[in-house]
Design a protein around this motif. Structure first.
Motif, PDB file in Angstrom:
ATOM      1  N   GLY A  54     -10.844 -15.316 -37.495  1.00 17.19           N
ATOM      2  CA  GLY A  54     -11.104 -14.206 -36.805  1.00 17.19           C
ATOM      3  C   GLY A  54     -12.907 -13.581 -37.169  1.00 17.19           C
ATOM      4  N   PHE A  75     -11.529  -9.680 -37.366  1.00 18.76           N
ATOM      5  CA  PHE A  75     -10.609  -9.378 -35.998  1.00 18.76           C
ATOM      6  C   PHE A  75     -10.589 -10.446 -34.685  1.00 18.76           C
ATOM      7  CE2 PHE A  75     -12.324  -5.541 -38.072  1.00 18.76           C
ATOM      8  CZ  PHE A  75     -11.315  -5.223 -38.652  1.00 18.76           C
ATOM      9  N   ASN A  77      -8.037 -11.555 -31.003  1.00 24.16           N
ATOM     10  CA  ASN A  77      -6.731 -10.964 -30.185  1.00 24.16           C
ATOM     11  C   ASN A  77      -6.991 -12.748 -29.176  1.00 24.16           C
ATOM     12  OD1 ASN A  77      -6.296  -9.341 -31.559  1.00 24.16           O
ATOM     13  ND2 ASN A  77      -5.977  -8.135 -30.009  1.00 24.16           N
ATOM     14  N   SER A  79      -4.103 -15.103 -26.211  1.00 24.55           N
ATOM     15  CA  SER A  79      -3.246 -15.590 -26.094  1.00 24.55           C
ATOM     16  C   SER A  79      -3.278 -16.935 -24.905  1.00 24.55           C
ATOM     17  CB  SER A  79      -2.933 -13.930 -24.833  1.00 24.55           C
ATOM     18  OG  SER A  79      -3.585 -14.038 -24.058  1.00 24.55           O
ATOM     19  N   GLU A  92       1.416 -15.112 -27.879  1.00 22.46           N
ATOM     20  CA  GLU A  92       0.086 -14.488 -28.346  1.00 22.46           C
ATOM     21  C   GLU A  92      -0.612 -14.015 -29.982  1.00 22.46           C
ATOM     22  OE1 GLU A  92      -2.567  -9.674 -27.579  1.00 22.46           O
ATOM     23  OE2 GLU A  92      -0.202  -9.730 -27.473  1.00 22.46           O
ATOM     24  N   LYS A  94      -2.236 -12.580 -33.088  1.00 20.80           N
ATOM     25  CA  LYS A  94      -2.921 -10.823 -33.417  1.00 20.80           C
ATOM     26  C   LYS A  94      -3.935 -11.847 -35.142  1.00 20.80           C
ATOM     27  CE  LYS A  94      -1.240  -7.793 -30.270  1.00 20.80           C
ATOM     28  NZ  LYS A  94      -0.500  -6.533 -30.281  1.00 20.80           N
ATOM     29  N   ASN A  96      -6.211 -10.267 -37.299  1.00 21.02           N
ATOM     30  CA  ASN A  96      -6.223  -9.083 -38.165  1.00 21.02           C
ATOM     31  C   ASN A  96      -6.240  -8.394 -40.047  1.00 21.02           C
ATOM     32  OD1 ASN A  96      -6.434  -5.965 -38.894  1.00 21.02           O
ATOM     33  ND2 ASN A  96      -6.308  -5.647 -37.346  1.00 21.02           N
ATOM     34  N   ASN A 122      -2.204 -10.693 -39.612  1.00 22.96           N
ATOM     35  CA  ASN A 122      -1.767 -11.268 -38.690  1.00 22.96           C
ATOM     36  C   ASN A 122      -0.142 -11.417 -37.940  1.00 22.96           C
ATOM     37  OD1 ASN A 122      -4.756 -12.073 -38.871  1.00 22.96           O
ATOM     38  ND2 ASN A 122      -4.026 -14.097 -40.249  1.00 22.96           N
ATOM     39  N   SER A 125       3.249 -13.259 -31.321  1.00 23.25           N
ATOM     40  CA  SER A 125       4.069 -12.563 -30.538  1.00 23.25           C
ATOM     41  C   SER A 125       4.438 -13.880 -29.419  1.00 23.25           C
ATOM     42  CB  SER A 125       3.675 -11.725 -29.184  1.00 23.25           C
ATOM     43  OG  SER A 125       3.280 -10.641 -30.725  1.00 23.25           O
ATOM     44  N   ARG A 152       8.498 -11.583 -32.520  1.00 22.25           N
ATOM     45  CA  ARG A 152       7.270 -11.921 -33.273  1.00 22.25           C
ATOM     46  C   ARG A 152       7.899 -12.278 -35.054  1.00 22.25           C
ATOM     47  NH1 ARG A 152       6.186  -7.887 -37.262  1.00 22.25           N
ATOM     48  NH2 ARG A 152       4.404  -7.358 -37.802  1.00 22.25           N
TER      49      ARG A 152
END
Length: 237
Positions: A54, A75, A77, A79, A92, A94, A96, A122, A125, A152
């Motif tokens: 990230g 970080f 995000n 999708s 998606e 994420k 983190n 992390n 989804s 998820r």
């Protein structure tokens, strides 16, 4: 259905991870500073790092010619949506995580070996909406019975890391760094599949969903590490 979810997860990762890598600062160029080469090396640095973990801040402290420490957070995000003929997918990812590394400079220069760990939040989804009848655990269900299937997946929170890297010259001024390695995050653990269709509360259907999840989990369990490829640009004081 297992193969459908496997393909969806792979496609989501292939779409997202290159996008994350492309956000990294470009070009291993270390701008010229007004500092003479003979000036005493600096110790403290701040930077922005970007790549497969990230994007986020990073701070470092060079304790000696051979030892340093770093801490940072990342970080991102992203999708993706894709619609094959039979099933529509929305995925998606994420990114983190945060943590620290101990850097060892075996030759007292730019090259480093690093070890540490990250607190890993992390997750992936995924939602799938079939447009035709599909098989789940060997039993066929119509689209209205299934509705949208969602799940998820997330790895373990504490993830050791090991990397090789290059940190640029240890002097005041702008700096460029890079590292590659692996994050030992274990396999992603998949949450129970949920559905929105008319059969969502039927016991046989829910049992088929759980059997499908377990089958998919066995495939996911084969992958236990996550690649690290990070670039950083910042300033040493």
């Amino acid at each position: 259905m297992k193969s459908i979810f496997c393909g969806a997860i792979a496609a989501t990762c292939l779409f997202v991870l290159p996008a994350a890598a492309q956000t990294a600062p470009a070009g291993p160029v270390e701008p010229t500073t007004s500092v003479d080469d003979g000036e005493r090396g600096s110790t403290f640095s701040v930077a922005v790092a970007a790549g497969s973990l990230g994007i986020g801040p990073e701070i470092g402290w060079r304790l000696s010619d051979h030892i340093g420490i770093r801490g940072g957070a990342s970080f991102l995000n992203a999708s993706a949506s894709f619609e094959p003929e039979d099933v529509s997918f929305d995925g998606e990812i994420k990114l983190n995580s945060f943590g620290g590394m101990v850097d060892v400079y075996p030759f007292g220069g730019n090259f480093r070996l690093s070890g540490g760990a990250r607190i890993n939040n992390n997750e992936i989804s995924l939602a799938a909406t079939p447009n035709v009848a599909v098989e789940i655990n060997g039993n066929e269900y119509d689209p209205q019975e299934i509705g949208t299937l969602s799940t998820r997946a997330a790895p373990k929170k504490f993830s050791p890391a090991l990397t090789l890297g290059w940190s640029g010259k240890n002097r005041r001024g702008f700096m460029f760094g890079m590292e590659s390695g692996v994050l030992f995050q274990g396999s992603f653990k998949i949450d129970p599949l949920t559905a929105t269709g008319t059969a969502r509360n039927d016991a046989p259907f829910r049992a088929d969903l759980e059997a499908e999840r377990q089958s998919l989990q066995r495939d996911v369990d084969k992958v236990k590490v996550y690649p690290i490829l990070q670039l950083a640009i910042g300033y040493r004081f």
